[in-house]
Design an enzyme around this catalytic site. Structure first.
Site, PDB file in Angstrom:
ATOM      1  N   GLY B 253      50.629  43.060  42.832  1.00 31.88           N
ATOM      2  CA  GLY B 253      50.400  42.026  41.827  1.00 31.88           C
ATOM      3  C   GLY B 253      50.346  42.577  40.415  1.00 31.88           C
ATOM      4  O   GLY B 253      50.306  43.789  40.191  1.00 31.88           O
ATOM      5  N   HIS B 254      50.284  41.661  39.458  1.00 33.09           N
ATOM      6  CA  HIS B 254      50.309  42.089  38.052  1.00 33.09           C
ATOM      7  C   HIS B 254      49.048  42.874  37.689  1.00 33.09           C
ATOM      8  O   HIS B 254      47.975  42.626  38.195  1.00 33.09           O
ATOM      9  CB  HIS B 254      50.523  40.918  37.104  1.00 33.09           C
ATOM     10  CG  HIS B 254      49.651  39.734  37.320  1.00 33.09           C
ATOM     11  ND1 HIS B 254      49.779  38.601  36.588  1.00 33.09           N
ATOM     12  CD2 HIS B 254      48.646  39.495  38.188  1.00 33.09           C
ATOM     13  CE1 HIS B 254      48.890  37.727  36.992  1.00 33.09           C
ATOM     14  NE2 HIS B 254      48.200  38.226  37.957  1.00 33.09           N
ATOM     15  N   ASN B 255      49.251  43.852  36.840  1.00 35.79           N
ATOM     16  CA  ASN B 255      48.184  44.676  36.271  1.00 35.79           C
ATOM     17  C   ASN B 255      47.600  45.697  37.237  1.00 35.79           C
ATOM     18  O   ASN B 255      46.607  46.357  36.902  1.00 35.79           O
ATOM     19  CB  ASN B 255      47.043  43.807  35.707  1.00 35.79           C
ATOM     20  CG  ASN B 255      47.552  42.710  34.793  1.00 35.79           C
ATOM     21  OD1 ASN B 255      48.394  42.955  33.954  1.00 35.79           O
ATOM     22  ND2 ASN B 255      47.066  41.488  34.973  1.00 35.79           N
TER      23      ASN B 255
END
Lengths: 343, 343, 343
Positions: B253-255
């Site tokens: 996922g993002h980050n």
């Protein structure tokens, strides 16, 4: 009725001809025209449907189909439901199989014309049967072979040496390398066949990739779902047996040996060197640890994690997987204690 | 012997030369020719194999390989198994590493020629090293850079500004955007790098997409499996550290901030902003909740669900994940009560 | 500041103009220029940021942003944190929504020019709005329609008859067949829409594929993640309701009926004929058995396995899924007994 934009209709058939093709008795109105198939709840007067289970019997009362296939066991109860203007009943041993046979006649799959699209990139040494179809942008490497009537979809990529049998269907965007396919094999979109498996050896400078020098062998009538991956073997082959069906988003690790007529539902993951004997059923999202063997005809419930060998014919469930009775007992105890408020 | 359609052979080597390359003592028949590598059970007289574990010692008796690599620890027991016509033994500290080194010599990876296929679509402002290879139908946007000897496979799509280091291998159909790749990075087929992550903000008209303005940074020697996704950061970056290996069908996922030398097995899913410190191992189908940190060297068993931070070096299992001893105790109790017929 | 290689900047705005656009009070230094957005921890003097939660208040003391959006509830505490050279505070009802609105102004998404790439393969009978964009290598079959301003990415494949509404974005490598899309639908890379579902009928010769004659209907504002699959219906349609967002690597089986404004996190799998009513939330890696209904507004925790219908508004967890209180009680008991050393 199927949307004609996607499913062109075939010929309309008089009901007498439908009955003749199924080898069943003539019908009330043999001249009635049948143009298509439909579900029991939505079929109209020019469509044929089928009764799948006894629990759908009440739906027959309002069914507007021209005809309905029923089994001998349900014939009498079906007849009692159907009004004088209701569907004519055709009694066949296996209504679903008969329905499927009629579907193939009334809604024949569009023929994909033979030949290669001008934008396909086919190596000079590839051997493509003249009856095969090679789609736009498909890339076929050196020495690839494609058998009679096989369809290679748009942008599919077949690496050097890949062998595709007859009557295969490789859907758009599938990528295949280091693989030998039998006849009537289907690869859905974005399937990845023949990738170098996930094998590393730890050393001073971190993990080093272990060369993967094996192949993938897909026997006749295998089907591999969209986005599914079958990694090639390390020194031997990864093998999928005849007639095995694999759903979408499934991972098959290197060196797995999958038997014939297995069914692997979506999102399962098999680690390396797993053995499935013939006729194994894996529910969705099952995981199987490396080097485990699942015996012939065993069934694993969805979301289970198989960490030990599973005996033939056994049904297991849970993480780790265990005989399903033990799984249900544990669940029942959890629920009973929980409802009693016992922490 | 690897199938020569897929793995062209390199030069045949006399066993003396094999021994010399490994820096080991000369052998019984130094002139014996070695043409390839193979597994212990299938190797023939012109092939070299290796003994991986003591439990394979009995297989040596019937092994037909020309030579076999063994560790000093197993040398004596191996020699006792091998008959006078059996494989010549070469004693090396790490038989698997030596086998891998010989594999690279005897079955060198096919060289992919430099240059760009005529059907590739490369923006005028892209900067491609002349030693790089750009495959058929590959699409490279404005300002893309590709380093020395990197291979961009058929139909791969690199969005504007993407940077690819040296000696990378982007397999067919991978898509990359908003990303900076180091050297020796491998992306397998259909990997999706740099997608806008799954972030929405609820409003009167339903969910609105939150703009994702970060990047994906893949450090040197990272490997991303087929069908795996690494979403780009929201305002910062999603980072995968040096040497980390990610298998097929994984979602990052993002980050997320993934450290160096981690191993993430197939079908794992990391929600947003997860931190993995260096050397973390995730078994297959693990899930990690958002904003959780897994400490250095921790190991998470397959199919676990991580809902809390995990201390360094700890091994956890279960849904939710807990120290593995607690997991095994719960399983043992379930099985014991279940077998006793206690609901 | 977003990397300008990937996110070109829009116009710089004086803070007075920023305040005017948000309809808020004027500020200390209305002439200060704002060039971009950034996170609280990394924003510089020419950037604007926002305060998302009270727990980030301490970070304001060292925040170097030119301006910061805060909610009325946190205004006083924020002002107490900010030094005289600190960010100017703009008070807005929904800071995140305001931040998103400014993002769209300061970092406008690059316009993809209308028209079709010369390498796209578009059937003569396809009807493409002149404001749509068709990327390199895209393949559009007979009778495909594409609405105004929609973007079809590189190598996307749209089968015969597929309908795409206005303002849709089909990312590179998506494949679509037998499908009708509303407006503002997003398909990420490698999504597979309209595949023939996983249906087989056992017969004497093994499993026979059941023809899949339905469609996929994606309503307005639906988003489908990378590598996700939506199989088409058997006789009816597979339907995804308005505004529903689906993450990466998700499997939606044939005949599913998904309501409006649902959120389905990565790696979920829905078997055939599942019904999700409006506003259902599925955490990551959830599985739902076939023919189950999940009621309006229900929430299913990550990694759960839904085997029974779920009442509206209920939160469930576990395999099999149960009310979350029961799940937590079972976990607590396992941990308590485990820590006590009781097997």
């Amino acid at each position: 009725m199927p949307d004609p934009r996607f499913f062109p209709s075939g010929p309309a058939l008089p009901l007498s001809e439908v009955a003749r093709r199924l080898g069943v008795a003539p019908v009330r109105d043999p001249a009635a025209l049948i143009c298509g198939v439909a579900a029991l709840g939505s079929a109209g007067p020019q469509e044929i449907t089928y009764l799948e289970q006894a629990r759908h019997l009440p739906d027959l009362a309002s069914c507007a189909a021209g005809a309905c296939l029923v089994s001998p066991a349900l014939r009498a109860r079906a007849a009692a439901q159907v009004g004088p203007q209701g569907p004519q009943l055709l009694v066949v041993a296996d209504p679903k199989a008969a329905f499927m046979a009629l579907t193939a006649v009334l809604h024949p799959e569009p023929r994909i014309p033979a030949g290669r699209d001008a934008s396909a990139l086919v190596a000079a040494s590839a051997r493509i049967d003249p009856t095969a179809s090679i789609g736009p942008g498909a890339v076929l490497g050196a020495e690839v072979t494609v058998g009679a009537r096989s369809v290679i979809g748009a942008h599919a990529v077949l690496g050097p040496g890949v062998q595709i049998g007859a009557d295969c269907h490789v859907h758009p965007h599938a990528t295949v390398s280091h693989a030998v396919l039998g006849d009537r094999v289907t690869l859905h979109s974005h399937a990845t066949i023949g990738r170098a498996g996930f094998g590393f050896h730890p050393g001073a400078a971190g993990l080093t990739r272990v060369a993967q020098l094996g192949r993938v062998i897909l026997h006749d009538d295998v089907e591999i779902g969209a986005q599914s991956c079958v990694d090639r073997g390390t020194l031997g082959d990864t093998v999928i047996g005849r007639g095995t069906k694999i759903d979408n988003l499934v991972q098959i690790g290197h060196n797995c040996q999958i038997g014939a007529q297995c069914v692997i539902v979506a999102q399962c993951g098999l680690a390396g060197s797993v053995v499935l004997e013939d006729g194994v059923l894996l529910g969705g999202q099952v995981g199987v640890a490396d080097h485990r063997t699942i015996g012939r005809g065993a069934r694993i419930a969805a979301k289970s994690g198989v960490t030990r060998d599973v005996p033939a014919q056994e049904t297991q469930s849970g993480i780790p997987a265990r005989p399903i009775t033990l799984f249900f007992r544990a669940v029942a105890r959890d629920l009973r204690l929980g409802r009693a408020g016992k922490p």
